[in-house]
Enzyme design. Structure first.
Site, PDB file in Angstrom:
ATOM      1  N   TYR A  29       3.085 -66.873  21.647  1.00 50.10           N
ATOM      2  CA  TYR A  29       1.983 -67.605  21.008  1.00 50.10           C
ATOM      3  C   TYR A  29       2.120 -69.093  21.296  1.00 50.10           C
ATOM      4  O   TYR A  29       1.130 -69.808  21.411  1.00 50.10           O
ATOM      5  CB  TYR A  29       2.005 -67.345  19.503  1.00 50.10           C
ATOM      6  CG  TYR A  29       0.752 -67.764  18.798  1.00 50.10           C
ATOM      7  CD1 TYR A  29      -0.361 -66.924  18.747  1.00 50.10           C
ATOM      8  CD2 TYR A  29       0.667 -69.005  18.171  1.00 50.10           C
ATOM      9  CE1 TYR A  29      -1.526 -67.308  18.107  1.00 50.10           C
ATOM     10  CE2 TYR A  29      -0.485 -69.394  17.520  1.00 50.10           C
ATOM     11  CZ  TYR A  29      -1.581 -68.544  17.491  1.00 50.10           C
ATOM     12  OH  TYR A  29      -2.742 -68.937  16.851  1.00 50.10           O
ATOM     13  N   LEU A  70      22.127 -66.627  14.769  1.00 50.24           N
ATOM     14  CA  LEU A  70      21.945 -68.072  14.650  1.00 50.24           C
ATOM     15  C   LEU A  70      20.977 -68.595  15.707  1.00 50.24           C
ATOM     16  O   LEU A  70      21.342 -69.335  16.619  1.00 50.24           O
ATOM     17  CB  LEU A  70      23.294 -68.784  14.743  1.00 50.24           C
ATOM     18  CG  LEU A  70      24.252 -68.540  13.576  1.00 50.24           C
ATOM     19  CD1 LEU A  70      25.539 -69.335  13.773  1.00 50.24           C
ATOM     20  CD2 LEU A  70      23.611 -68.890  12.246  1.00 50.24           C
ATOM     21  N   THR A  71      19.725 -68.199  15.569  1.00 54.88           N
ATOM     22  CA  THR A  71      18.654 -68.765  16.387  1.00 54.88           C
ATOM     23  C   THR A  71      18.384 -70.189  15.917  1.00 54.88           C
ATOM     24  O   THR A  71      18.802 -70.584  14.813  1.00 54.88           O
ATOM     25  CB  THR A  71      17.376 -67.934  16.250  1.00 54.88           C
ATOM     26  OG1 THR A  71      16.939 -67.981  14.877  1.00 54.88           O
ATOM     27  CG2 THR A  71      17.615 -66.483  16.649  1.00 54.88           C
ATOM     28  N   TYR A  79       8.619 -56.188   5.799  1.00 59.39           N
ATOM     29  CA  TYR A  79       9.438 -56.400   6.994  1.00 59.39           C
ATOM     30  C   TYR A  79      10.391 -55.233   7.204  1.00 59.39           C
ATOM     31  O   TYR A  79      10.489 -54.680   8.306  1.00 59.39           O
ATOM     32  CB  TYR A  79      10.219 -57.707   6.864  1.00 59.39           C
ATOM     33  CG  TYR A  79      11.061 -58.035   8.080  1.00 59.39           C
ATOM     34  CD1 TYR A  79      10.477 -58.575   9.214  1.00 59.39           C
ATOM     35  CD2 TYR A  79      12.439 -57.802   8.085  1.00 59.39           C
ATOM     36  CE1 TYR A  79      11.247 -58.874  10.333  1.00 59.39           C
ATOM     37  CE2 TYR A  79      13.212 -58.093   9.191  1.00 59.39           C
ATOM     38  CZ  TYR A  79      12.607 -58.631  10.318  1.00 59.39           C
ATOM     39  OH  TYR A  79      13.367 -58.907  11.431  1.00 59.39           O
ATOM     40  N   LYS A 127      10.267 -52.542  10.333  1.00 57.33           N
ATOM     41  CA  LYS A 127      11.364 -52.391  11.290  1.00 57.33           C
ATOM     42  C   LYS A 127      11.918 -50.971  11.289  1.00 57.33           C
ATOM     43  O   LYS A 127      12.377 -50.477  12.328  1.00 57.33           O
ATOM     44  CB  LYS A 127      12.457 -53.415  10.988  1.00 57.33           C
ATOM     45  CG  LYS A 127      12.040 -54.850  11.289  1.00 57.33           C
ATOM     46  CD  LYS A 127      11.605 -55.020  12.741  1.00 57.33           C
ATOM     47  CE  LYS A 127      11.296 -56.453  13.086  1.00 57.33           C
ATOM     48  NZ  LYS A 127      10.933 -56.637  14.515  1.00 57.33           N
TER      49      LYS A 127
END
Length: 266
Positions: free
Chosen positions: A38, A192-193, A158, A162
């Site tokens: 996006y 840890l993005t 969520y 999933k």
């Protein structure tokens, strides 16, 4: 080098985090990569960075909530490279303000998350599979989550979405295995993005680490390497599986960390 040499891959949600790590690793191992996101600018920047390093990549706009946008991403991949061998359905949304417990959840948010988190996987696969059949086979990889295997106080939609991805993965694998198409999923724990580092305070990170079997958190590359393995022929006899990449967070008795702390005080 060359673990996915000359394969064509489409990664949805590939402009950052797990998707970006996967795109980089696939490109470094020889794949021609289409990065859909996006965030068009981010997708194109990621692709340009790869091209500057001598790899083959292109970035495009992708709105995973829109059926036509998903179809256009598959069509673009075919027009650009003539085929598709790898599809990584990575887009997923969550919203802690609206995705609450079952009594209080915003029902519009339920519909939105089911549409993006589950239907986008269905649609990406739906449009890619005929081309994979023509190519002689392929690998579809879906991002599930450990939320699909355990209950929680929030994120009802969520977690349910999933869990649906986990089972949809099995259905795709069962229905198209004879066409030499494999379908597997990856279920990350806390990774840890950049978004996680920005939004999660140290106290929350400490709680997660407390219950990990390993003494550290996961990095995007930990998922990326799993995706690379599932995309390559190294996993050619693996299908319908969901690989849990979560540092052993859900592996042991949940009270174990507290009992260890009690023993250390004694």
């Amino acid at each position: 080098m060359g673990r996915v040499q000359n394969k064509v891959a489409l990664i949805t949600g590939g402009a950052s985090g797990i998707g970006l790590s996967s795109a980089i690793l696939l490109a470094q191992e020889g794949a021609k990569v289409v990065i859909g996101d996006y965030n068009t600018e981010g997708a194109k920047k990621a692709a340009n960075n790869l091209k500057e390093q001598g790899f083959e990549a292109v970035g495009i706009f992708l709105d995973a909530s829109k059926q036509e946008s998903i179809k256009e991403a598959i069509d673009f991949t075919i027009e650009q490279y003539g085929t598709i061998h790898i599809l990584y359905n990575n887009v997923g949304l969550t919203n802690l303000q609206k995705d609450l417990d079952v009594v209080n959840i915003d029902l519009d948010e339920w519909d939105r998350l089911m549409n993006v988190n589950v239907k986008s996987v269905l649609l990406g696969s739906r449009y890619a599979i005929p081309h994979m059949i023509k190519a002689g086979g392929g690998s579809i990889i879906n991002t599930a989550s450990m939320a699909g295997f355990a209950g929680d106080s929030l994120r009802s939609a969520y977690g349910a979405s999933k869990a649906a991805v986990v089972n949809l993965t099995r259905y795709i694998a069962s229905q198209y295995g004879k066409d030499n198409i494999r379908c597997n999923a990856v279920a990350p724990g806390l990774i840890l993005t950049p978004a996680a580092k920005k939004n999660l305070p140290p106290a929350v990170l400490n709680i997660f680490e407390k219950y990990n079997a390993l003494p550290y958190h996961g990095e995007p590359e930990d998922i990326g390497y799993t995706v690379l393995f599932l995309a390559s022929d190294e996993s050619k006899f693996i299908t319908g599986q969901t690989i849990q990449v979560e540092g052993g967070h859900y592996m042991g008795n949940p009270s174990m960390a507290d009992f260890n702390a009690l023993s250390n005080k004694a």
